[in-house]
Design a protein around this motif. Structure first.
Motif, PDB file in Angstrom:
ATOM      1  N   SER E  45       0.850  -1.383   0.144  1.00 25.26           N
ATOM      2  CA  SER E  45      -0.056  -0.029  -0.092  1.00 25.26           C
ATOM      3  C   SER E  45       0.763   1.208   0.138  1.00 25.26           C
ATOM      4  CB  SER E  45      -0.819  -0.041   1.101  1.00 25.26           C
ATOM      5  OG  SER E  45      -0.303  -0.355   2.157  1.00 25.26           O
ATOM      6  N   VAL E  49       0.538   4.855  -2.476  1.00 28.56           N
ATOM      7  CA  VAL E  49       0.434   6.427  -1.762  1.00 28.56           C
ATOM      8  C   VAL E  49       1.775   6.957  -2.379  1.00 28.56           C
ATOM      9  CG1 VAL E  49       0.658   7.505   0.249  1.00 28.56           C
ATOM     10  CG2 VAL E  49      -0.377   5.414   0.466  1.00 28.56           C
ATOM     11  N   HIS E  75      -4.362  12.701   2.773  1.00 28.55           N
ATOM     12  CA  HIS E  75      -5.715  12.290   3.656  1.00 28.55           C
ATOM     13  C   HIS E  75      -6.725  11.989   2.300  1.00 28.55           C
ATOM     14  CE1 HIS E  75      -4.833  12.255   7.854  1.00 28.55           C
ATOM     15  NE2 HIS E  75      -4.132  13.545   7.601  1.00 28.55           N
ATOM     16  N   MET E  78      -5.730   8.630   1.342  1.00 25.91           N
ATOM     17  CA  MET E  78      -6.164   7.343   2.358  1.00 25.91           C
ATOM     18  C   MET E  78      -7.750   7.391   2.283  1.00 25.91           C
ATOM     19  SD  MET E  78      -3.382   6.324   3.673  1.00 25.91           S
ATOM     20  CE  MET E  78      -4.139   5.356   4.742  1.00 25.91           C
ATOM     21  N   SER E  82      -9.576   3.726   1.288  1.00 24.74           N
ATOM     22  CA  SER E  82     -10.434   3.193   2.262  1.00 24.74           C
ATOM     23  C   SER E  82     -11.585   2.388   1.076  1.00 24.74           C
ATOM     24  CB  SER E  82     -11.268   4.098   3.035  1.00 24.74           C
ATOM     25  OG  SER E  82     -10.375   4.443   4.283  1.00 24.74           O
ATOM     26  N   GLY E  83     -11.954   3.029   0.352  1.00 25.90           N
ATOM     27  CA  GLY E  83     -12.846   2.657  -0.696  1.00 25.90           C
ATOM     28  C   GLY E  83     -12.302   1.353  -1.662  1.00 25.90           C
ATOM     29  N   ARG E  86     -12.076  -1.308   1.505  1.00 27.20           N
ATOM     30  CA  ARG E  86     -13.276  -1.549   2.221  1.00 27.20           C
ATOM     31  C   ARG E  86     -12.925  -2.271   3.306  1.00 27.20           C
ATOM     32  NH1 ARG E  86     -14.131  -5.139  -1.395  1.00 27.20           N
ATOM     33  NH2 ARG E  86     -11.996  -4.989  -2.052  1.00 27.20           N
ATOM     34  N   GLY E  87     -12.513  -1.722   4.683  1.00 30.67           N
ATOM     35  CA  GLY E  87     -12.388  -2.255   5.743  1.00 30.67           C
ATOM     36  C   GLY E  87     -10.891  -1.913   6.473  1.00 30.67           C
ATOM     37  N   GLN E  88     -10.056  -2.826   5.928  1.00 32.19           N
ATOM     38  CA  GLN E  88      -8.641  -2.793   6.764  1.00 32.19           C
ATOM     39  C   GLN E  88      -7.778  -2.269   5.415  1.00 32.19           C
ATOM     40  OE1 GLN E  88      -7.864  -3.648   9.796  1.00 32.19           O
ATOM     41  NE2 GLN E  88      -9.828  -4.505  10.065  1.00 32.19           N
ATOM     42  N   VAL E  89      -7.249  -1.035   5.353  1.00 33.43           N
ATOM     43  CA  VAL E  89      -6.227  -0.658   4.596  1.00 33.43           C
ATOM     44  C   VAL E  89      -4.853  -1.618   4.320  1.00 33.43           C
ATOM     45  CG1 VAL E  89      -5.139   1.527   3.664  1.00 33.43           C
ATOM     46  CG2 VAL E  89      -7.280   1.702   4.876  1.00 33.43           C
ATOM     47  N   GLN E  90      -5.096  -2.608   3.986  1.00 39.98           N
ATOM     48  CA  GLN E  90      -4.062  -3.512   3.873  1.00 39.98           C
ATOM     49  C   GLN E  90      -4.090  -4.366   2.490  1.00 39.98           C
ATOM     50  OE1 GLN E  90      -5.102  -4.855   8.352  1.00 39.98           O
ATOM     51  NE2 GLN E  90      -3.139  -5.717   7.795  1.00 39.98           N
ATOM     52  N   THR E 138     -12.607  -2.374  -8.172  1.00 37.35           N
ATOM     53  CA  THR E 138     -12.650  -1.696  -7.190  1.00 37.35           C
ATOM     54  C   THR E 138     -12.473  -0.375  -7.511  1.00 37.35           C
ATOM     55  OG1 THR E 138     -11.851  -1.701  -4.819  1.00 37.35           O
ATOM     56  CG2 THR E 138     -10.043  -1.898  -6.650  1.00 37.35           C
ATOM     57  N   ILE E 139     -13.148   0.694  -6.588  1.00 34.78           N
ATOM     58  CA  ILE E 139     -12.894   2.192  -6.761  1.00 34.78           C
ATOM     59  C   ILE E 139     -12.905   2.734  -5.175  1.00 34.78           C
ATOM     60  CG2 ILE E 139     -15.274   2.843  -6.550  1.00 34.78           C
ATOM     61  CD1 ILE E 139     -14.879   4.202  -9.441  1.00 34.78           C
ATOM     62  N   LEU E 141     -12.762   6.954  -3.732  1.00 37.27           N
ATOM     63  CA  LEU E 141     -12.538   8.508  -3.939  1.00 37.27           C
ATOM     64  C   LEU E 141     -12.279   9.161  -2.794  1.00 37.27           C
ATOM     65  CD1 LEU E 141     -13.110  10.944  -5.785  1.00 37.27           C
ATOM     66  CD2 LEU E 141     -15.609  10.706  -5.468  1.00 37.27           C
ATOM     67  N   ILE E 143     -11.983  13.131  -1.119  1.00 39.37           N
ATOM     68  CA  ILE E 143     -11.951  14.666  -1.521  1.00 39.37           C
ATOM     69  C   ILE E 143     -11.579  15.365  -0.322  1.00 39.37           C
ATOM     70  CG2 ILE E 143     -13.724  16.548  -2.190  1.00 39.37           C
ATOM     71  CD1 ILE E 143     -14.832  14.723  -3.914  1.00 39.37           C
TER      72      ILE E 143
END
Lengths: 146, 146, 146, 146, 146, 146
Positions: E45, E49, E75, E78, E82-83, E86-90, E138-139, E141, E143
């Protein structure tokens, strides 16, 4: 079980974690309380956990052998890390790093003797990109019965 | 962009949130910085958010109209709530309640003028079961550019 | 779609994951159900996922080729890992390790034939510091349609 | 601090939570251990927490007064709920409901006397849409020092 | 502060991230808006970034020096992640990989000039097992005000 | 199992969710695919879930009776909500509201017939404070085998 005003274990831990040579908070802890402080900077959350555990054991805040006190401290550390990371307890894997001063305080913050010892872990410092200056402050506090 | 020592916006916010009549921290904020403090106790996380937003607008820390500054404050509040709740940003739905003192500070914590204003939200108080005394301390800090 | 009492796929998976040579649960699974069990110990969550997927494919519980069944199993594993880790699905990065026995069960737990096959993944074992004995038990169960 | 095989507090709690009149697990708990079981069905996670706390206090598993043991039990419940909900500790707010049997067990699962008492909370039952039958099994286990 | 229909910054970012040579969305962005697009595929991940930050700085969407704009972009990334997760950013730590096309758009999506610039980060692609074809779309977004 | 370019189920769902009378995306879905679209605005996440489930059943995208397809749709909705809420799947409890257009698409996005049907749920709209205009765009996509 009422939190005694002059035994605010979390407040003391936070003040210790925010103390510096130039900007020190002076206060007297209740008798028989134990504390230790230290510093850790890393992109690796594992090292933050290890630094605090090692210091707390070396300074005798928790017992080195046995699991019970280690378990109590571990969850206080994880709670403090939640405040520092706000969401995902991840550092390098989401490309951020921390520079933290930590404080561990042990004592009974309640008026009743039966509440026994509790442990507070406070972390204060900076979090941000792995580029000098690209960072802002962060704090975390975890409290657990021990 | 270096965090100036005497402009530690998060540290000031935390100290303000931990100040009480009997135990006050005395310090001078940098010129032109704005602050507000207040109290909120609830099992309803929505009320915590609302109390801080209302105070910050009423005291002129952020603009009442427009979305930009509200958006910046909102995410600083959510970050602070993460530290308070440590995991799930939930209170009543997991049967716990908070009694918090909050502080909002606005100013530029960096040495460079171009970094502009940032906002810090600190929450300090207690979290626990909805039974008097069944609680321990908790803290949270959120910082955002504004 | 009623869960049939004697087809409790999750219960069977949990019992299989808790069975040992000295302490075995004896029961008869519904006809045509498939199961596999195995062990995995690691500080690396990736290895836990891989061990279960490999075993389930090798034992023919799910098809080795195609994505559909792999997708169903993957999310059942992630759900089971949520129970094991309780919060952040992280092991080594928060300095903890697991020693787990896993069980995968496939079958239709409902009274209606149209509900088709479901898959249950159960994990049972210990979680704790990477120090022998500094650990307590943990369990997780994930169930998905397949 | 080695987990004694015949003192697997989590395993006992899980078996108790999965026991029914028709399908009972027979075993002998170590001397002086305490247990209680109960049932709770709700779309409101708060009610699940309350049902377990009330039962554990009424049955004398934890002390009714004081905070220490309540705090230990609370976090064991939250850990167990993490396994049940797998991600967000939410029920009605994401339109799902649970029907659970819970078991609380208290005792020392370690070979060393100094490890003292620990508490295990197991939840077993179903989770799903608020429509009869639209549900699958779920389990959760939380263990804490007390 | 009303979102102007023809200034849907998020929609534009999403369309850009979903554009391919064979399947391009043609539209005219508001004057003075900046955009950049790119690709990144990884189990790490951190690399996702880094790829977006590097591109946004190189293309002049955000300032290369100073922290303020980097903080805003970080941010937004990040939130987009998350989208995607979906849950754990891993990613790799839970044995999955992504192949993403990203788009960063900067501009004022509101009718009021005072709302200033905002930044949108869109990620679109596939997520799945580290096996060719074992993946679905997967998507994400994010802002933020900048 | 290769994702066919002209069968990008997630992309179609996203485009449908972003279509408006004034700004419509024209494309032809693969034969035998099913879709439905709708709108929902609420501070109550439960209502978002219910609106999508009701529409998908009413339009025959999933079967009204039986649990299997409801289970597949539910988790696709939850994944889409993760993208919309980015962190905590909460709306009113953290004082925010959404105005969303949703699209559900069902079909086989893979080149292999054996991959069977999958379901995609896309949510696109705004999220923000419960004050008109204090909002920005948000998107979420969930994909599951069915």
């Amino acid at each position: 079980m009422v939190l005694a005003l002059e035994r605010r274990i979390g407040k003391y831990a936070v003040l210790l974690s925010m103390s510096t040579e130039k900007d020190e908070f002076i206060f007297t802890l209740p008798e028989h309380w134990g504390t230790c402080v230290g510093k850790v900077g890393s992109m690796d959350s594992q090292k933050v956990v290890a630094a605090i555990e090692t210091a707390a054991k070396r300074e005798g805040i928790i017992k080195s052998d046995g699991y019970r006190e280690t378990h109590a401290l571990y969850h206080a550390i994880m709670d403090a890390l939640s405040g520092v990371t706000r969401g995902q307890v991840q550092l390098g894997s989401v490309m951020r790093t921390v520079g933290l001063r930590f404080a561990v305080v042990r004592g009974n913050p309640y008026e009743e003797v039966e509440e026994g010892d509790w442990i507070a872990v406070a972390l204060y410092g900076t979090i941000g990109a792995p580029v000098r200056g690209s960072e802002h402050e962060t704090i975390g506090l975890g409290i657990n019965h021990i």
